[in-house]
Design a protein around this motif. Structure first.
Motif, PDB file in Angstrom:
ATOM      1  N   ALA A 226      78.750 -31.092  -1.440  1.00  0.00           N
ATOM      2  CA  ALA A 226      78.862 -29.973  -0.602  1.00  0.00           C
ATOM      3  C   ALA A 226      78.983 -30.422   0.886  1.00  0.00           C
ATOM      4  CB  ALA A 226      77.456 -28.957  -0.755  1.00  0.00           C
ATOM      5  N   THR A 227      78.545 -31.373   1.252  1.00  0.00           N
ATOM      6  CA  THR A 227      78.442 -32.178   2.748  1.00  0.00           C
ATOM      7  C   THR A 227      80.024 -32.480   2.803  1.00  0.00           C
ATOM      8  OG1 THR A 227      76.265 -33.112   2.647  1.00  0.00           O
ATOM      9  CG2 THR A 227      78.021 -34.085   4.014  1.00  0.00           C
ATOM     10  N   VAL A 228      80.844 -32.913   2.062  1.00  0.00           N
ATOM     11  CA  VAL A 228      82.001 -33.195   2.163  1.00  0.00           C
ATOM     12  C   VAL A 228      83.008 -32.147   2.333  1.00  0.00           C
ATOM     13  CG1 VAL A 228      84.210 -34.201   0.702  1.00  0.00           C
ATOM     14  CG2 VAL A 228      82.115 -35.431   0.731  1.00  0.00           C
ATOM     15  N   ARG A 229      82.581 -31.011   1.341  1.00  0.00           N
ATOM     16  CA  ARG A 229      83.235 -29.667   1.783  1.00  0.00           C
ATOM     17  C   ARG A 229      82.938 -29.144   3.148  1.00  0.00           C
ATOM     18  NH1 ARG A 229      81.511 -28.899  -3.776  1.00  0.00           N
ATOM     19  NH2 ARG A 229      79.654 -27.845  -3.226  1.00  0.00           N
ATOM     20  N   GLY A 230      81.837 -29.400   3.626  1.00  0.00           N
ATOM     21  CA  GLY A 230      81.354 -28.721   4.957  1.00  0.00           C
ATOM     22  C   GLY A 230      82.122 -29.627   6.052  1.00  0.00           C
ATOM     23  N   ILE A 231      82.253 -30.920   5.980  1.00  0.00           N
ATOM     24  CA  ILE A 231      83.055 -31.519   6.694  1.00  0.00           C
ATOM     25  C   ILE A 231      84.352 -31.171   7.111  1.00  0.00           C
ATOM     26  CG2 ILE A 231      83.825 -33.992   7.392  1.00  0.00           C
ATOM     27  CD1 ILE A 231      81.251 -34.948   6.271  1.00  0.00           C
ATOM     28  N   TYR A 232      84.955 -31.087   5.671  1.00  0.00           N
ATOM     29  CA  TYR A 232      86.422 -30.272   5.274  1.00  0.00           C
ATOM     30  C   TYR A 232      86.558 -28.981   6.212  1.00  0.00           C
ATOM     31  CZ  TYR A 232      90.399 -28.223   3.072  1.00  0.00           C
ATOM     32  OH  TYR A 232      91.753 -27.738   2.778  1.00  0.00           O
ATOM     33  N   TYR A 233      85.767 -28.137   5.853  1.00  0.00           N
ATOM     34  CA  TYR A 233      85.787 -27.049   6.582  1.00  0.00           C
ATOM     35  C   TYR A 233      85.512 -27.275   8.203  1.00  0.00           C
ATOM     36  CZ  TYR A 233      84.523 -22.177   8.053  1.00  0.00           C
ATOM     37  OH  TYR A 233      84.520 -21.093   8.676  1.00  0.00           O
ATOM     38  N   TRP A 234      84.702 -27.961   8.628  1.00  0.00           N
ATOM     39  CA  TRP A 234      84.447 -28.157  10.104  1.00  0.00           C
ATOM     40  C   TRP A 234      85.993 -28.625  10.704  1.00  0.00           C
ATOM     41  CZ3 TRP A 234      80.769 -26.109  13.338  1.00  0.00           C
ATOM     42  CH2 TRP A 234      80.606 -26.712  14.447  1.00  0.00           C
ATOM     43  N   HIS A 235      86.463 -29.656  10.211  1.00  0.00           N
ATOM     44  CA  HIS A 235      87.630 -30.197  10.702  1.00  0.00           C
ATOM     45  C   HIS A 235      88.866 -29.255  10.581  1.00  0.00           C
ATOM     46  CE1 HIS A 235      86.204 -34.636  10.256  1.00  0.00           C
ATOM     47  NE2 HIS A 235      85.266 -33.884  11.076  1.00  0.00           N
TER      48      HIS A 235
END
Length: 592
Positions: free
Chosen positions: A226-235
């Protein structure tokens, strides 16, 4: 202004703030495919409509010359797991400050700046923080007195999101790569990348080094994906990069996640030095460890431990990718005039604390262990492309007899029934396979001879040549071939009479002249002019040979769907229904 009047002014503005906040609340819930949905809210905390006193509307206090301003609590209608800030400053603002956030489940946490800028350079962005909750507060801390402060913000926005909804069948994908003998990488599909967010077209270069990062905003605890998905969304979405910046990510359990789409050699967005204007992304591979690894600068709200799982995953990844992309891990290399080792921290290339002093201190060990693993990988099977006769450019649909010569640089022989060459076409995504006709001993060379067929679409193309043994990649054998495919039908604009502006009652005639720069002649019955996807004219001349000029005539009102205001016209020439190379140009006309 008296104390009473000042308090009254603050109270009035405080009421106004809540009214404005209610009006600027902007819900931007983004629903992805059925595999993983991201809920998000964008809220303007401070905007251009506020006066200089607006910072004190909610709560402002002084303590030993330091001013703290706490903004109103934001209540979310969903449980978020990540958040961040972006802001614009007034020109020539000299007010230094720090930002903090807290949720209903955490205490105050520092907000760290991103060192890479997004596409919208008018904004400053924070790193995403992975904090959960339903309430958020933002605090501004300055070393100036209240009486000395002028509001430096043109705008201050809060973004919070929920990426905890996992893709289907995701719960059991963790491979614990630290416990395996072979490298396993969790693919974008497996960790739940919403490919609708991605609009960045992959670009490639030859990597020479690895850059180590930390995500700074949390390790994901029980749900690192979920953190990886969050970083992806942010970037990809918030910063507008169109994809995640890192090439790979590693969680504290040693799981490795595929980052930037495009495979080996793809250029990421993880190490751009804005101060010196040096793009270290081109020529490096970015690996980011989930968590915060800085224990000296109070930059982490939670300091993570560098453990054996991380060490094994990072060194396995570096060794395998060094073998795959022919990256030397020994000694230093020079990139953009800077000399540095094969594995460096982000702070060695840019003005940042990333990846934190804890990770930075591990770099010599990471290099040494990766070198040992690379040596083991290379000793049995290794191949290198010695030569090839691909040309830099071909015509579409042409054919060429190709010879690609490989040398067996490993310790074991290549068996003709097990080793083959795979040629991957980046444009068509097709693979061509060519097997050995005989065994190849260590130190010997082998010529792969095959007929190569060019595609039927012009443009840049990239071929990837690799050797495989029983479907396993042979280290060192990868080679990228950059090609350009040209069309025999080409045209260059010479002159046109398109107006810049006109009244909607006018219908002027237009003449456009092209030069035939291709190899074939144009005929009046097969050469046409198109505007915004619609045919508007045939070639005036009965025939136009290579090197000659051809003309087209039409009236402005022949162009469909023109409206008052500005209209963009996309103009191109087609022969036999296919666009002539270099013929496209764009014109803007204003209709009053």
């Amino acid at each position: 202004m008296s104390a009473v009047r000042r308090q009254f002014s603050f109270l009035a503005l405080f009421v106004g703030l809540f009214i404005v906040l209610a009006s600027v609340l902007l819900l931007d819930s983004v629903f992805a495919n059925e595999k993983a949905a991201t809920e998000s809210n964008f809220i303007t905390l401070l905007g251009e409509s506020f006066s200089d006193d607006s910072l004190f509307l909610y709560s402002a206090k002084e303590n030993n010359g330091q001013t703290e301003v706490v903004l109103p609590v934001i209540h979310s209608n969903f449980t978020f797991n990540g958040l961040g800030l972006k802001w614009q400053l007034e020109e020539n603002s000299d007010w230094s400050f720090n930002l903090y956030v807290k949720t209903d489940k955490t205490d105050w946490q520092p907000v760290n700046l991103m060192t890479e800028s997004g596409r919208d350079t008018s904004y400053i962005y924070s790193e995403p923080l992975f904090l959960s909750g339903t309430d958020i507060e933002v605090k501004i801390v300055s070393d100036k007195n209240i009486s000395e402060i002028n509001n430096p913000f043109r705008k201050l926005d809060l973004i919070y999101f929920n990426t905890q909804q996992a893709p289907m069948n995701f719960s059991n994908i963790y491979r614990k790569t630290a416990g395996n003998n072979s490298l396993s990488i969790i693919s974008r599909e497996e960790w739940g990348a919403n490919e609708e967010y991605r609009f960045w077209d992959p670009q490639y270069s030859t990597p020479k080094a690895f850059v180590i990062h930390h995500t700074a905003g949390g390790d994901g605890s029980d749900d690192p994906a979920a953190t990886v998905r969050g970083i992806y969304y942010w970037h990809a979405v918030v910063l507008g990069w169109g994809d995640i910046g890192y090439n790979y990510l590693v969680d504290p359990e040693g799981n490795i996640y595929e980052g930037r789409a495009g495979g080996d050699g793809v250029i990421g967005a993880h190490a751009y030095n804005n101060v010196d204007d040096i793009n270290y992304n081109d020529g490096t591979v970015g690996i980011s460890v989930l968590g915060c690894y800085e224990n000296e600068a109070n930059d982490c709200y939670q300091v993570n431990e560098y453990n054996d799982n991380i060490q094994k995953a990072v060194t396995d990844l570096i060794a395998v990718k060094s073998a795959a992309m022919n990256i030397s891990l020994a000694g230093n290399r020079t990139l953009y005039g800077t000399e540095f080792p094969s594995v460096v921290g982000h702070q060695d290339l840019d003005y940042t604390l990333c990846p934190g002093n804890i990770l930075e201190e591990q770099l010599p060990s990471i290099i040494n262990v990766s070198l040992e693993k690379l040596s083991t990988l290379q000793q049995d099977y290794k191949g290198k492309l010695i030569s090839h006769n691909f040309s830099p450019a071909y015509f579409i649909n042409s054919q060429a007899d190709i010879t690609a010569t490989y040398k067996n640089k490993g310790a074991l022989s290549w068996s003709k029934d097990k080793v083959y060459l795979k040629v991957h076409n980046s444009a068509t995504k097709e693979n061509s396979i060519y097997y050995l006709s005989n065994d190849v001993l260590p130190g010997e060379e082998y010529n792969f001879n095959f007929l190569w067929q060019a595609d039927d679409a012009y443009g840049e193309q990239r071929l990837t040549l690799r050797l495989f043994r029983n479907k396993k990649y042979i280290p060192g054998s990868r080679q990228f071939i950059q090609l350009r495919l040209d069309s025999p039908d080409q045209a260059v604009l010479k002159k046109h009479s398109l107006p810049v502006a006109m009244l909607d009652s006018w219908n002027p005639g237009v003449k456009i002249k092209y030069k035939n720069t291709g190899l074939t002649a144009w005929q009046s019955n097969n050469t046409e002019l198109y505007v915004n996807g619609q045919k508007v004219s045939n070639l005036n001349e009965s025939s136009v040979l290579s090197g000659e000029n051809g003309t087209f005539n039409f009236n402005i009102q022949d162009i469909p769907d023109l409206t008052k205001g500005y209209n963009k016209l996309v103009i191109l020439l087609k022969k036999d229904g296919k666009t002539a190379q270099y013929s496209r140009f764009v014109w803007t006309i204003r209709i009053d």
